[in-house]
Write a protein that holds these residues in place. Structure first.
Motif, PDB file in Angstrom:
ATOM      1  N   SER A  13      40.131  35.095  25.272  1.00  0.00           N
ATOM      2  CA  SER A  13      39.597  34.115  26.234  1.00  0.00           C
ATOM      3  C   SER A  13      40.016  34.462  27.657  1.00  0.00           C
ATOM      4  O   SER A  13      39.252  34.270  28.609  1.00  0.00           O
ATOM      5  CB  SER A  13      40.080  32.709  25.873  1.00  0.00           C
ATOM      6  OG  SER A  13      41.501  32.649  25.923  1.00  0.00           O
ATOM      7  N   THR A  14      41.253  34.979  27.836  1.00  0.00           N
ATOM      8  CA  THR A  14      41.699  35.379  29.172  1.00  0.00           C
ATOM      9  C   THR A  14      40.855  36.527  29.714  1.00  0.00           C
ATOM     10  O   THR A  14      40.491  36.571  30.885  1.00  0.00           O
ATOM     11  CB  THR A  14      43.177  35.798  29.128  1.00  0.00           C
ATOM     12  OG1 THR A  14      43.959  34.716  28.612  1.00  0.00           O
ATOM     13  CG2 THR A  14      43.679  36.172  30.516  1.00  0.00           C
ATOM     14  N   GLN A  15      40.517  37.486  28.816  1.00  0.00           N
ATOM     15  CA  GLN A  15      39.677  38.609  29.223  1.00  0.00           C
ATOM     16  C   GLN A  15      38.285  38.129  29.631  1.00  0.00           C
ATOM     17  O   GLN A  15      37.705  38.621  30.610  1.00  0.00           O
ATOM     18  CB  GLN A  15      39.585  39.618  28.075  1.00  0.00           C
ATOM     19  CG  GLN A  15      38.824  40.891  28.439  1.00  0.00           C
ATOM     20  CD  GLN A  15      38.820  41.882  27.294  1.00  0.00           C
ATOM     21  OE1 GLN A  15      39.363  41.584  26.212  1.00  0.00           O
ATOM     22  NE2 GLN A  15      38.223  43.031  27.513  1.00  0.00           N
ATOM     23  N   ILE A  16      37.758  37.140  28.890  1.00  0.00           N
ATOM     24  CA  ILE A  16      36.447  36.593  29.233  1.00  0.00           C
ATOM     25  C   ILE A  16      36.474  35.918  30.600  1.00  0.00           C
ATOM     26  O   ILE A  16      35.567  36.071  31.417  1.00  0.00           O
ATOM     27  CB  ILE A  16      35.975  35.610  28.138  1.00  0.00           C
ATOM     28  CG1 ILE A  16      35.721  36.368  26.833  1.00  0.00           C
ATOM     29  CG2 ILE A  16      34.720  34.870  28.585  1.00  0.00           C
ATOM     30  CD1 ILE A  16      35.336  35.476  25.684  1.00  0.00           C
ATOM     31  N   ASN A  17      37.548  35.148  30.839  1.00  0.00           N
ATOM     32  CA  ASN A  17      37.678  34.474  32.136  1.00  0.00           C
ATOM     33  C   ASN A  17      37.771  35.468  33.285  1.00  0.00           C
ATOM     34  O   ASN A  17      37.201  35.266  34.349  1.00  0.00           O
ATOM     35  CB  ASN A  17      38.912  33.572  32.134  1.00  0.00           C
ATOM     36  CG  ASN A  17      38.741  32.370  31.213  1.00  0.00           C
ATOM     37  OD1 ASN A  17      37.614  31.923  30.983  1.00  0.00           O
ATOM     38  ND2 ASN A  17      39.839  31.854  30.698  1.00  0.00           N
ATOM     39  N   LEU A  18      38.487  36.585  33.106  1.00  0.00           N
ATOM     40  CA  LEU A  18      38.585  37.604  34.137  1.00  0.00           C
ATOM     41  C   LEU A  18      37.229  38.239  34.419  1.00  0.00           C
ATOM     42  O   LEU A  18      36.870  38.504  35.560  1.00  0.00           O
ATOM     43  CB  LEU A  18      39.602  38.672  33.728  1.00  0.00           C
ATOM     44  CG  LEU A  18      41.074  38.242  33.752  1.00  0.00           C
ATOM     45  CD1 LEU A  18      41.957  39.353  33.204  1.00  0.00           C
ATOM     46  CD2 LEU A  18      41.508  37.892  35.177  1.00  0.00           C
ATOM     47  N   GLU A  19      36.475  38.476  33.344  1.00  0.00           N
ATOM     48  CA  GLU A  19      35.145  39.062  33.527  1.00  0.00           C
ATOM     49  C   GLU A  19      34.226  38.103  34.287  1.00  0.00           C
ATOM     50  O   GLU A  19      33.456  38.524  35.159  1.00  0.00           O
ATOM     51  CB  GLU A  19      34.534  39.404  32.169  1.00  0.00           C
ATOM     52  CG  GLU A  19      35.236  40.559  31.469  1.00  0.00           C
ATOM     53  CD  GLU A  19      34.629  40.845  30.114  1.00  0.00           C
ATOM     54  OE1 GLU A  19      33.742  40.062  29.699  1.00  0.00           O
ATOM     55  OE2 GLU A  19      35.020  41.838  29.482  1.00  0.00           O
ATOM     56  N   LYS A  20      34.334  36.802  33.978  1.00  0.00           N
ATOM     57  CA  LYS A  20      33.530  35.812  34.690  1.00  0.00           C
ATOM     58  C   LYS A  20      33.902  35.767  36.170  1.00  0.00           C
ATOM     59  O   LYS A  20      33.035  35.683  37.039  1.00  0.00           O
ATOM     60  CB  LYS A  20      33.711  34.434  34.067  1.00  0.00           C
ATOM     61  CG  LYS A  20      33.045  34.269  32.709  1.00  0.00           C
ATOM     62  CD  LYS A  20      33.226  32.854  32.197  1.00  0.00           C
ATOM     63  CE  LYS A  20      32.515  32.666  30.864  1.00  0.00           C
ATOM     64  NZ  LYS A  20      32.684  31.270  30.346  1.00  0.00           N
ATOM     65  N   LEU A  21      35.217  35.831  36.443  1.00  0.00           N
ATOM     66  CA  LEU A  21      35.660  35.815  37.835  1.00  0.00           C
ATOM     67  C   LEU A  21      35.174  37.045  38.591  1.00  0.00           C
ATOM     68  O   LEU A  21      34.778  36.958  39.761  1.00  0.00           O
ATOM     69  CB  LEU A  21      37.186  35.728  37.895  1.00  0.00           C
ATOM     70  CG  LEU A  21      37.815  34.389  37.486  1.00  0.00           C
ATOM     71  CD1 LEU A  21      39.326  34.496  37.469  1.00  0.00           C
ATOM     72  CD2 LEU A  21      37.370  33.281  38.433  1.00  0.00           C
ATOM     73  N   GLN A  22      35.203  38.199  37.928  1.00  0.00           N
ATOM     74  CA  GLN A  22      34.714  39.418  38.570  1.00  0.00           C
ATOM     75  C   GLN A  22      33.219  39.334  38.859  1.00  0.00           C
ATOM     76  O   GLN A  22      32.754  39.753  39.927  1.00  0.00           O
ATOM     77  CB  GLN A  22      35.017  40.624  37.687  1.00  0.00           C
ATOM     78  CG  GLN A  22      36.502  40.969  37.605  1.00  0.00           C
ATOM     79  CD  GLN A  22      36.768  42.119  36.653  1.00  0.00           C
ATOM     80  OE1 GLN A  22      35.870  42.592  35.952  1.00  0.00           O
ATOM     81  NE2 GLN A  22      38.020  42.575  36.611  1.00  0.00           N
ATOM     82  N   LYS A  23      32.464  38.768  37.921  1.00  0.00           N
ATOM     83  CA  LYS A  23      31.023  38.613  38.143  1.00  0.00           C
ATOM     84  C   LYS A  23      30.750  37.648  39.293  1.00  0.00           C
ATOM     85  O   LYS A  23      29.880  37.891  40.135  1.00  0.00           O
ATOM     86  CB  LYS A  23      30.353  38.118  36.872  1.00  0.00           C
ATOM     87  CG  LYS A  23      30.286  39.153  35.764  1.00  0.00           C
ATOM     88  CD  LYS A  23      29.572  38.595  34.547  1.00  0.00           C
ATOM     89  CE  LYS A  23      29.493  39.636  33.425  1.00  0.00           C
ATOM     90  NZ  LYS A  23      28.805  39.107  32.226  1.00  0.00           N
ATOM     91  N   MET A  24      31.504  36.536  39.316  1.00  0.00           N
ATOM     92  CA  MET A  24      31.330  35.568  40.399  1.00  0.00           C
ATOM     93  C   MET A  24      31.688  36.176  41.751  1.00  0.00           C
ATOM     94  O   MET A  24      30.999  35.950  42.756  1.00  0.00           O
ATOM     95  CB  MET A  24      32.186  34.325  40.136  1.00  0.00           C
ATOM     96  CG  MET A  24      31.723  33.480  38.956  1.00  0.00           C
ATOM     97  SD  MET A  24      32.825  32.087  38.639  1.00  0.00           S
ATOM     98  CE  MET A  24      32.710  31.200  40.178  1.00  0.00           C
ATOM     99  N   ALA A  25      32.776  36.965  41.778  1.00  0.00           N
ATOM    100  CA  ALA A  25      33.175  37.612  43.025  1.00  0.00           C
ATOM    101  C   ALA A  25      32.116  38.605  43.490  1.00  0.00           C
ATOM    102  O   ALA A  25      31.796  38.677  44.688  1.00  0.00           O
ATOM    103  CB  ALA A  25      34.515  38.310  42.836  1.00  0.00           C
TER     104      ALA A  25
END
Length: 306
Positions: A13-25
């Motif tokens: 789940s942490t990896q998914i959240n990081l990927e979402k943050l990178q996409k948003m950025a």
């Protein structure tokens, strides 16, 4: 087994959240770049349009006539403007923050425009200083005019102290200055020249002269000027519009004949003597550089409107 499964699920789940943050950025960066390009395109379009207008023969050659018409017919608006308007208050924010420091604002913005334009045109340091010296000369002229007009008002006027409950006025001090008389809440009567109108008119004519060379410069330069130069040019246009608006407010809400007309006439004479006279002489006369010198050929400079 349960602990291992729980740890693995938390890591996933942490990896998914990081990927979402990178996409948003990444999306925000793309949106920011798009907005910057859009604003830059709007800045280029607006400044090109304004530069063409101010550089045209119609505006540069006849702006002083438009200013003269405003001075002549502006007081007529006092018959229609509302007496209780916010601009009828002499303590208005615009009057206090801008009108009392007209030359300071004009000096900062016009000096910045001359500096950035000279850097963009790669002027030598000596020519840059000659261009900036135009602002210094106008500042010295305004200081001399302020001193002479103050002496004239003090010499030609008289201070009166109003009597309570009577329209009769009592002569109090003949050697009192206008400033000390008004500070004592007494009445000053005498000849005067509107220094506010003088400064505003001269600053308007100065801004038009300095900004009018930007249009021909854009037409002949191969590289488009940077955003800082275009932005300071746009701010100078906004400042010119503000001075015109404040001048109209002064004429409409606080008409003073002939003090305002004399102030406008002195401002015109100052512009005429400097930009249409001394600045057009050869450098051997110790004169500052004419706006556009170093940007155009000698033939192009002499073709500019008189």
């Amino acid at each position: 087994m349960d602990l291992k499964t729980e740890n693995s699920s938390n890591g996933f789940s942490t990896q998914i959240n990081l990927e979402k943050l990178q996409k948003m950025a990444a999306e925000l960066i793309l949106l920011g770049r798009f907005l910057v390009r859009l604003l830059n395109a709007a800045l280029v379009f607006v400044t090109n349009l304004l530069a063409r207008m101010l550089g045209s023969k119609l505006v540069r050659g006849h702006f002083h006539l438009m200013l003269s018409a405003l001075l002549l017919f502006g007081p007529v608006l006092s018959l229609w403007v509302p007496k209780y308007s916010i601009f009828a208050n002499s303590n208005n924010y615009l009057y206090r923050k801008f009108l009392k420091s007209t030359w300071g604002w004009t000096c900062i913005f016009s000096g910045s425009f001359i500096l950035l334009l000279s850097i963009s045109a790669r002027h030598p340091r000596s020519l840059l200083l000659r261009h900036l010296s135009r602002i210094v000369v106008v500042g010295l002229l305004l200081c001399v005019c302020h001193r002479l007009l103050t002496l004239l008002e003090d010499a030609s006027g008289t201070c009166y102290e109003p009597l309570k409950g009577s329209s009769v006025q009592l002569l109090l001090h003949e050697d009192c200055t206008k400033l000390s008389c008004l500070r004592a809440n007494m009445v000053w009567r005498g000849y005067e020249v509107s220094q506010d109108v003088l400064i505003v008119c001269l600053c308007c004519l100065l801004l038009v002269e300095e900004m009018s060379v930007f249009g021909p410069y854009l037409a002949q330069t191969k590289m488009s000027p940077g955003a800082p130069l275009r932005l300071i040019f746009l701010l100078c246009v906004v400042l010119l519009s503000l001075w015109m608006f404040l001048l109209l407010c002064l004429l409409a809400h606080f008409p003073k004949f002939p003090a305002q007309h004399l102030g406008g006439a002195l401002g015109y004479l100052g512009w005429r003597g400097l930009y249409q006279g001394w600045y057009r002489l050869k450098p051997s006369w110790g004169c500052p550089a004419l706006p556009g010198e170093g940007l155009f050929t000698t033939t192009d400079i002499h073709k500019q409107p008189q």
